[in-house]
Design a protein around this motif. Structure first.
Motif, PDB file in Angstrom:
ATOM      1  N   SER A 236      56.461  11.963 -34.116  1.00 50.54           N
ATOM      2  CA  SER A 236      56.317  12.958 -35.187  1.00 50.54           C
ATOM      3  C   SER A 236      55.229  12.538 -36.172  1.00 50.54           C
ATOM      4  CB  SER A 236      57.650  13.151 -35.911  1.00 50.54           C
ATOM      5  OG  SER A 236      58.038  12.002 -36.642  1.00 50.54           O
ATOM      6  N   ARG A 237      55.146  11.242 -36.457  1.00 47.20           N
ATOM      7  CA  ARG A 237      54.107  10.752 -37.364  1.00 47.20           C
ATOM      8  C   ARG A 237      52.722  10.978 -36.768  1.00 47.20           C
ATOM      9  NH1 ARG A 237      53.904   7.029 -41.624  1.00 47.20           N
ATOM     10  NH2 ARG A 237      51.878   6.016 -41.879  1.00 47.20           N
TER      11      ARG A 237
ATOM     12  N   LYS B  23      51.784  14.769 -36.820  1.00 54.46           N
ATOM     13  CA  LYS B  23      51.440  15.283 -38.154  1.00 54.46           C
ATOM     14  C   LYS B  23      50.135  14.694 -38.671  1.00 54.46           C
ATOM     15  CE  LYS B  23      53.400  17.612 -40.790  1.00 54.46           C
ATOM     16  NZ  LYS B  23      53.273  19.069 -41.094  1.00 54.46           N
TER      17      LYS B  23
ATOM     18  N   PRO C 137      47.955  18.244 -39.386  1.00 53.60           N
ATOM     19  CA  PRO C 137      48.799  18.374 -40.585  1.00 53.60           C
ATOM     20  C   PRO C 137      49.465  19.743 -40.736  1.00 53.60           C
ATOM     21  CG  PRO C 137      46.716  17.300 -41.118  1.00 53.60           C
ATOM     22  CD  PRO C 137      46.584  17.807 -39.716  1.00 53.60           C
TER      23      PRO C 137
ATOM     24  N   CYS D 240      50.776  21.485 -38.368  1.00 52.47           N
ATOM     25  CA  CYS D 240      51.771  21.670 -37.314  1.00 52.47           C
ATOM     26  C   CYS D 240      53.163  21.467 -37.907  1.00 52.47           C
ATOM     27  CB  CYS D 240      51.501  20.668 -36.201  1.00 52.47           C
ATOM     28  SG  CYS D 240      52.556  20.833 -34.753  1.00 52.47           S
ATOM     29  N   THR D 241      54.059  22.414 -37.695  1.00 46.94           N
ATOM     30  CA  THR D 241      55.424  22.267 -38.203  1.00 46.94           C
ATOM     31  C   THR D 241      56.249  21.470 -37.197  1.00 46.94           C
ATOM     32  OG1 THR D 241      56.080  24.399 -37.254  1.00 46.94           O
ATOM     33  CG2 THR D 241      55.322  24.394 -39.535  1.00 46.94           C
TER      34      THR D 241
ATOM     35  N   LEU E 107      55.042  13.060 -44.855  1.00 46.92           N
ATOM     36  CA  LEU E 107      54.024  13.803 -44.120  1.00 46.92           C
ATOM     37  C   LEU E 107      54.390  15.275 -43.933  1.00 46.92           C
ATOM     38  CD1 LEU E 107      53.163  11.184 -41.337  1.00 46.92           C
ATOM     39  CD2 LEU E 107      51.596  12.002 -43.114  1.00 46.92           C
TER      40      LEU E 107
ATOM     41  N   VAL F 228      57.294  16.241 -42.242  1.00 52.37           N
ATOM     42  CA  VAL F 228      58.191  16.411 -41.102  1.00 52.37           C
ATOM     43  C   VAL F 228      59.580  16.742 -41.626  1.00 52.37           C
ATOM     44  CG1 VAL F 228      59.302  15.222 -39.171  1.00 52.37           C
ATOM     45  CG2 VAL F 228      56.879  14.815 -39.651  1.00 52.37           C
TER      46      VAL F 228
END
Length: 522
Positions: A22-23, A26, A30, A32-33, A129, A131
């Motif tokens: 996930s890190r 993102k 940036p 992207c959900t 970030l 998430v």
């Protein structure tokens, strides 16, 4: 959590693989959900929770450079003094056992990881970030869409009786050994490598140098950094035992065995594992006899394979939800890096309308054929020679050289998720597979023909010329063209080495020279 019913990406599992995925997603995209669904809470204890405390060079590079976690690792995790192995008589003086290791910290950094500390940091970072991280969420099923429709993820929140669902453009399976997607689609494949493990986390430092209590200048030269910082291994026929320091000040100790030599039933409980140590590693057993146990965990049939890890239908399996080789040489973080980086690239391509079946096939080939088939012979059928110092001295140099020359380069050079690079790597890997299998077979033959060594000797494997050059090569800037040119040259060198070793064996012991095999290994 934002009150939305749809995300660009849903990550099923918020352990090390899921949080780093996930890190990475993102940081690359940036806008992207991303939703992470994780069964546990953020109240993660130090020095417990999960296995996987040691990282090697490529995985460490991924964590620090690609994920931007250098500050965390340098402040809150321990630097690693390389690999260290002890052989010989487990009942004699510990300092008399033959040793492989490093005297000084290497130029290319790696780390001992306290998973509790790291995963707490990753959870904080994920939220920072943007998430969405939902804890105490158990993913129960996924409805995979075969066309351009969204997938549907079903999950339950602890304390709630009503099932929840969320739609996702892309699903990342980071469920670890649950292997959510692979079980659903029947993709899992048993491994021919039958190993099991059990391990403790003990309160406090259990330093191998204090266990030895050695005063000999041979064992304690002025150039020797504290061995406690190494991933220490006690090696015997059919097994190895790890001793790993953690930044919390505690120690991880684990047993890994070949089922055919040391059945899991002989150490499958804490009491049995203590008795097993008494029998096979009595010095260690006495050293930790009164240690306070933080936890005791175990895993059976640790190694497994898969028919597929990536799909153009917008899903992927990362970390242990994809495959697992073995904990020896600590490749787990590398394979998280491989699968996460490929997944991030697939999401980028999907957002551009360029994620095709051919692309997914390329990445499956890279992971499951080129990389797996290069690594797997390192382990298969080799546990019976783990206690044989002469064979293992050569094996460690060979295995390290292969790793630094080929797979590690793909991560250090940023080539692991480049489709053109994958296509160029394929014939290099295919050529190396036969060389790898021949060399491992010859190491086994060598072990059957020579007596193990019980007298103290020390091998600093990183100072062997080929290892020294390949180690520094990791931090040498290169173009892709030069990288692959060097890979081909290094395969030539490895082939020459394997051939000369084979000829020397045949001459010295009148052995037939084995033919290279193209048979796939799982």
């Amino acid at each position: 959590m934002n009150q939305v019913e749809r995300y660009d990406v849903v990550v099923c599992g918020g352990g090390l693989a899921g949080l780093t995925a996930s890190r990475q997603i993102k940081r690359a995209m940036p806008d992207c959900t991303v939703l992470v669904l994780e069964r546990s809470t953020g109240d993660i204890p130090d020095a417990a929770y999960k296995v996987g405390e040691s990282a090697v060079e490529a995985g460490s590079h991924y964590f620090t450079e690609q994920l931007g976690l250098s500050g965390h690792f340098n402040r809150q995790q321990l630097p690693k003094l390389g690999l260290r192995l002890f052989f010989g008589d487990a009942r004699g003086p510990f300092e008399a056992r033959p040793e492989i290791g490093s005297r000084r910290f290497p130029r290319v950094h790696s780390y001992q990881i306290d998973r509790g500390i790291l995963e707490r940091e990753l959870r904080r970072g994920a939220r920072g970030l943007g998430v969405d991280l939902v804890e105490l969420a158990k993913v129960t099923d996924v409805d995979l869409a075969g066309d351009d429709e969204d997938h549907v993820v079903h999950y339950e929140l602890e304390g709630e009786s009503t099932e929840r669902t969320v739609r996702a453009r892309f699903i990342v399976d980071a469920s670890g050994r649950h292997r959510l997607i692979q079980r659903k689609l029947g993709l899992g494949t048993p491994s021919a490598h039958k190993i099991n493990a059990a391990w403790w986390r003990f309160r406090g430092e259990y330093d191998v140098e204090k266990m030895a209590a050695a005063t000999s200048p041979t064992w304690t030269p002025k150039t020797q950094e504290r061995r406690w910082f190494s991933t220490n291994h006690l090696m015997g026929t059919g097994y190895w035992v790890w001793m790993i320091p953690l930044s919390s000040g505690n120690t991880s100790v684990g047993i890994v065995t070949d089922e055919n030599v040391h059945p899991f039933s002989t150490y499958s409980t804490e009491t049995k594992a203590r008795r097993w140590l008494d029998e096979y590693e009595p010095t260690l057993a006495e050293f930790v006899e009164k240690a306070e146990i933080i936890d005791f965990l175990k895993v059976r049939n640790a190694s497994y394979f898969s028919k597929q890890a990536f799909s153009h239908h917008r899903w992927s399996c990362v970390g242990e939800a994809a495959v697992f080789l073995d904990a020896f040489y600590s490749p787990g973080s590398d394979w998280i890096a491989y699968t996460n980086t490929i997944t991030t690239r697939m999401i980028e391509l999907d957002r551009k309308g360029r994620l095709t079946e051919a692309v997914a096939d390329t990445y499956n080939q890279l992971l499951l054929e080129d990389l797996w088939q290069s690594y797997f012979p390192v382990y298969l059928n080799n546990y019976p020679i783990f206690g044989h110092a002469p064979a293992m001295f050569t094996k460690v140099i060979w295995d390290t050289s292969f790793y630094w020359a080929l797979p590690a380069q793909l991560l250090f050079r940023g080539l692991i998720a480049n489709e053109d690079a994958a296509a160029e790597f394929h014939p290099i890997a295919q050529r190396f597979h036969g060389i790898q299998q021949r060399m491992q077979a010859n190491l086994r033959a060598f072990a059957t023909q020579t007596r193990p060594t019980d007298e103290y000797m020390f091998l600093e494997y990183s100072k062997e010329p080929i290892c020294t050059q390949l180690h520094l090569d990791l931090i040498t800037d290169k173009t892709a063209d030069r990288c692959f040119r060097d890979m081909r040259r290094n395969v030539d060198r490895l082939e020459s080495w394997a051939g000369s070793f084979e000829r020397e064996l045949a001459k010295r012991y009148d052995l037939p020279q084995p033919e290279p095999t193209a048979t796939a290994v799982r």
